[in-house]
Every structure is written in C-alpha cells, then in structure tokens.
Write an enzyme that holds these catalytic residues in place. Structure first.
Site, PDB file in Angstrom:
ATOM      1  CE1 TYR A 468      -8.015   5.470   5.366  1.00  0.00           C
ATOM      2  CE2 TYR A 468      -7.718   7.599   6.414  1.00  0.00           C
ATOM      3  CZ  TYR A 468      -8.522   6.694   5.756  1.00  0.00           C
ATOM      4  OH  TYR A 468      -9.833   7.001   5.497  1.00  0.00           O
ATOM      5  CG  HIS A 469      -2.054   4.524  11.551  1.00  0.00           C
ATOM      6  ND1 HIS A 469      -2.523   4.856  12.819  1.00  0.00           N
ATOM      7  CD2 HIS A 469      -1.956   5.699  10.878  1.00  0.00           C
ATOM      8  CE1 HIS A 469      -2.705   6.170  12.886  1.00  0.00           C
ATOM      9  NE2 HIS A 469      -2.377   6.696  11.725  1.00  0.00           N
ATOM     10  CG  LEU A 470      -2.957  -0.916   6.129  1.00  0.00           C
ATOM     11  CD1 LEU A 470      -3.718   0.387   6.051  1.00  0.00           C
ATOM     12  CD2 LEU A 470      -3.196  -1.733   4.882  1.00  0.00           C
TER      13      LEU A 470
END
Length: 535
Positions: A468-470
């Site tokens: 979830y580090h886009l």
C-alpha cells in the site's frame, strides 16, 4: 455557486492537509481545502488497532482494486486509499520511516534540484516531535508526534535476538544516520492515539477564519483558462459548485486520484483522453505512468507461547482487560500498529544499503485484515526496497465517480523476482535461529513443501500482496525526462498556477513506508508556494 480564494487544495490527505494548514498560516490568503471523504469522526480512526477495522470500510476507504496483474497469476490486488480528513495517514499502519540518504540523493541526481537528503532533512525534522535520537536527525516540536512501539515481550525480544544471531546490528533508530539492523519501529502515535495529519495539522488550524475545509466534496475537474489553472469544479450531494483560485491550485489526491483528476481535466496522454470523450487541454504523456509500489510476501509461523495479538483477541477476559488498559492508560494491545519490530538487511553483501525490509507483527491469520488464528502465531512480511517494475493509472470513463484502471505490474522485472525470493529465504533464516527455537512450533506459510527458488517465486506470485505504498504516477523531473509531470517545484509542466504534492510525485519509491515522505512533500510544497507567491 462561485467562490473565490487565493489557494485551493484538492485532497485533505497526508500531504494536502499539511499544505492547507501551512499556507493558511498567512491570514492574508483565503484557503479552500476540499476532501471527497467524510469528516474523521469514527473512533477507529483514532484508536491505533482500528487500522484493521478500516481496511475494508468503504466510508473511509476508496477500496480500489488493480486490473488483473499479469505477473502474479492474474490476481486483482486490493488497493486501499484513505478517504477522509488525513487521507491514508488516518487509516494506515502508522509505521514511521523516512527512507535513506541515497533515496533522496538519487532524486537529486535525476535533476530535481532541492530534493537531496540534506535538502529534505530539515522538513523531516520540522514535521516530527520525537524525544529520542540525535538532534541532527530528529525533530522535537513538530505536528506529528512519534513514539516507539510499546508491544514488547519475550517473543519480540527473541526475534530481535534472532537478527543479532545473523549478524545484524541492533538499531532502534531507523530514522537516524543508518538504517541497517533490527529493532523496534517508530510509530506516528501521540499518547496512544493515531497522529494523522488531520490531528497534527488540521485540528490546530481549524479555527483560522481564512481556512475553509469542505468534506464530502468530490472535485471533478480543474478549470483551465488557456495554460493557467483558474479554479475547480466539484460536487456535494449531486450539487455542482465552482471555486476560483487567484494564486495556486495544489492537487493532493494521492497516487491514484491525482493522475485521475488531471486526466479528467484534459491534462494527460492525448489518445487516452480522446478515447473517453475528454477535450485535450494539455498533452502530457507522463500523467498516470511510472506507478509503482512495494510488493510483499509473508511468512507465518505457529508459536508455543501466548504472547501474540491472537491470544488477546480470542480470550474475552484478556480482550476486556486490554480495552480497560487502553481506556485508562492509552497503552497495551489496542496501540499495536502494522509492525512492531523492523528489520533492514541486504540480500547481497556487495550492496551499499539494505534492499530488504521486514515487518514483524505478533499476529497471524489467513489474511492480516481478517480474524486471527485460534492459536498463537506471528507473521513476518518482507518486501524489496526499490522495485523496478512499473505500471500506470488511466481513466476508464469521463465520469469522476468511476474508478480508474490501475496496473502496477508487480514482479514484472527479473530483479524484483530474485529479490523477493531472497527475502523469503532470509525470513526463514530468522525464524530458524537458536533465539527463536523456544517459540517456534511450525511454519504455516509458505509451508515446508515450498523449498526451491521456483517454488518460492510461485508462492510469491500466488500469495504476495501490496504494501500500500503506491507512488510515482505524477513523476517529478525535468521537462525532458520520460514521463515527467511536475518540475522540482512541483509545478505541472507547461501550465501555470497548478502543482501536485503527494506520493505521486516521487520519481522513485523510498526504501521505507511512504507516508512520512508524503508529509514531508506537503511541508516542502507549502514553503515553495510561499516563496513563489511572494516573488
């Protein structure tokens, strides 16, 4: 309804809340902050363990999914994004990490003046309040209070001893001069409460008469007058409104929503826009390209001692005591974040800095967002720091309510595949140490049948997940650079009065969780706007 402001900020998330709060410090500037989500009123937005409850809550989460990912068995990857004041800083796992010196020096080497480590360190120090560490690296009185992970017992200490057994240094200062080692994470919590940008920045700024915060406001497009951005069109409950900006519009929607909004506004790849009936106002091929993320894979084991979150959740007496402990003292199981012990290691000895990160979480379940196993278990999640695989964000309709096409291309590149396999082997070595022998019962995942590199890669393709580090989809870079969208002052190339400030501008992901870097980007953007407007 036509409203006029000096500055409009689109998105009240990790960066946008910072930009609006800092720019409204000048009482002469009327600032409008527009947030598509609702106010941050749920108790679970503030109790740390609530991140697990909000993981699939559509009220506060955009709950995107990628397209079928061709290199991970065609799976659609769930992609949560915060949709409330504070954005993803209100629903994330609260791990507080900056990255390393070489990350930002590489940004500068790409031509981004003012973004070297020495340039951004003052902003990292400015945003935080932390009691430990070296004054040269840590901030003491910033809006984001930082604490050390408090969940500590024989099991977490045993895992740290396992890292030491493998030759890793003890390191409880991952945000200091060196990252390599093993130790407890820093967390963005303030006395047992999540410290999002909504709490740290917007709460103190709310009383300013020149700052207007509007929630449930979906911005549908940026209005252009020739090459200048002059306002935005947004809707609340079906009612369409317009607001004009005399000075600046800052788009801070994040790695998915920022490129989507630019494309809906006629800014982006011309053929894509034309295909969806949108007038091309400014051809900019890089909008939505360069999307990337950290891809992780978990190893979970059953342990012999009741020292895990599983044991607290399944026993109602222990659960009740944990609730009472939190209510009285703001500590205990309800303050657990998405990791307790961190590990930073090299998959190959010749590397200058670590390329692997491990989150050790005293919890196990079939999925980290669902109920725990009915026995004691722990999970270690490993990810590669600097993946080379790249994807995109592209609108699928001119309707702003329709989710865009998201493709990250996880594990497309061979180096990403090799590093992921090396990471899984490294975690097995940690769990196989003498230090972990008193706790180790059996490996649940990947499982004893998975041994060869080919089997481990197949396991990763079938079971790996987004961290979830886009980032990267509105890439910062020189105008001549491929897929560059904004310059080093975050101004959209070829346009006036329009900037982007959030994780989407990162030309390359950091060697860490990305939330704190997004906050830093907000701080730096606000300072640049102040300087440019005064000029």
């Amino acid at each position: 309804m036509d409203e006029t402001y000096e500055i409009i900020v689109v998105g009240a998330g990790s960066a946008g809340a910072v930009v609006a709060a800092r720019l409204s410090e000048n009482p002469a500037w009327k600032v409008l902050l527009l947030e598509a989500g609702p106010p941050n009123k749920s108790v679970w937005l503030h109790v740390p363990i609530g991140f697990a409850k909000l993981f699939t809550n559509a009220k506060y989460n955009w709950m995107y999914n990628t397209d079928p990912e061709p290199h991970i068995d065609g799976r659609r990857m769930f992609t949560p994004r915060g949709k409330t004041l504070g954005g993803s800083s209100s629903i994330n796992g609260m791990i507080y990490l900056r990255g390393v010196r070489t990350d930002f020096n590489h940004w500068r080497q790409m031509g981004n003046v003012g973004w070297s480590y020495d340039d951004v360190l003052p902003y990292f120090r400015k945003l935080e309040s932390y009691a430990g560490g070296d004054d040269a690296y840590r901030g003491r009185d910033g809006p984001i209070e930082v604490t050390d992970a408090e969940w500590r017992n024989d099991l977490t200490e045993g895992f740290i001893a396992a890292g030491r057994e493998l030759g890793l240094p003890r390191n409880d200062g991952f945000n200091g001069p060196t990252q390599e080692g093993i130790g407890y994470f820093n967390l963005s919590q303030k006395r047992g409460i999540r410290n999002s940008t909504a709490r740290g920045y917007l709460k103190p700024a709310r009383g300013r008469p020149n700052l207007r915060i509007v929630t449930d406001a979906l911005v549908e497009r940026v209005i252009l007058d020739g090459r200048r951005a002059t306002g935005v069109e947004y809707s609340i409950g079906g009612e369409r409104r317009r607001a004009s900006a005399g000075r600046e519009i800052i788009v801070s929607g994040g790695a998915i929503n920022s490129p989507q909004l630019l494309q809906l506004s006629g800014i982006g790849p011309g053929q894509l826009l034309s295909d969806h009936g949108i007038e091309v106002r400014h051809e900019l091929p890089g909008v939505g390209e360069n999307l990337h993320d950290h891809f992780n894979c978990k190893t979970s084991i059953r342990v012999s001692q009741p020292l895990t979150v599983n044991d607290h959740v399944r026993n109602w007496r222990v659960r009740a005591l944990a609730g009472l402990q939190y209510a009285l003292y703001r500590n205990g199981a309800l303050t657990v974040a998405a990791g307790v012990v961190g590990v930073f290691a090299k998959s190959r000895p010749e590397l200058e800095v670590p390329d692997l990160q491990v989150h050790f979480f005293p919890f196990s379940g079939d999925d980290l967002s669902v109920a725990p196993h009915p026995f004691s278990g722990v999970t270690a999640i490993v990810n590669q720091h600097l993946p080379e695989s790249r994807g995109h964000v592209r609108i699928t309709s001119k309707d702003p309510r329709k989710a865009p096409s998201i493709l990250v291309n996880y594990l497309k590149e061979e180096i990403d595949q090799r590093t992921t396999v090396a990471g899984l082997r490294f975690v097995r070595r940690l769990f196989g140490t003498k230090a972990m022998k008193p706790f180790y019962v059996s490996e649940m995942k990947p499982g004893p049948a998975v041994q060869t590199d080919e089997q481990l890669l197949a396991y990763a393709r079938a079971n790996g997940d987004s961290t979830y580090h886009l980032c990267g989809s509105c890439r910062m870079g020189m105008e001549s650079a491929k897929f560059s969208v904004v310059d080093d002052r975050l101004k959209v190339h070829g346009l006036e009065g329009l900037r982007v400030a959030d994780a989407s501008i990162m030309p390359q992901i950091t060697s860490a969780n990305t939330n704190v870097t997004s906050i830093m980007i907000g701080e730096k953007c606000a300072d640049m706007v102040k300087v440019d407007i005064q000029c």
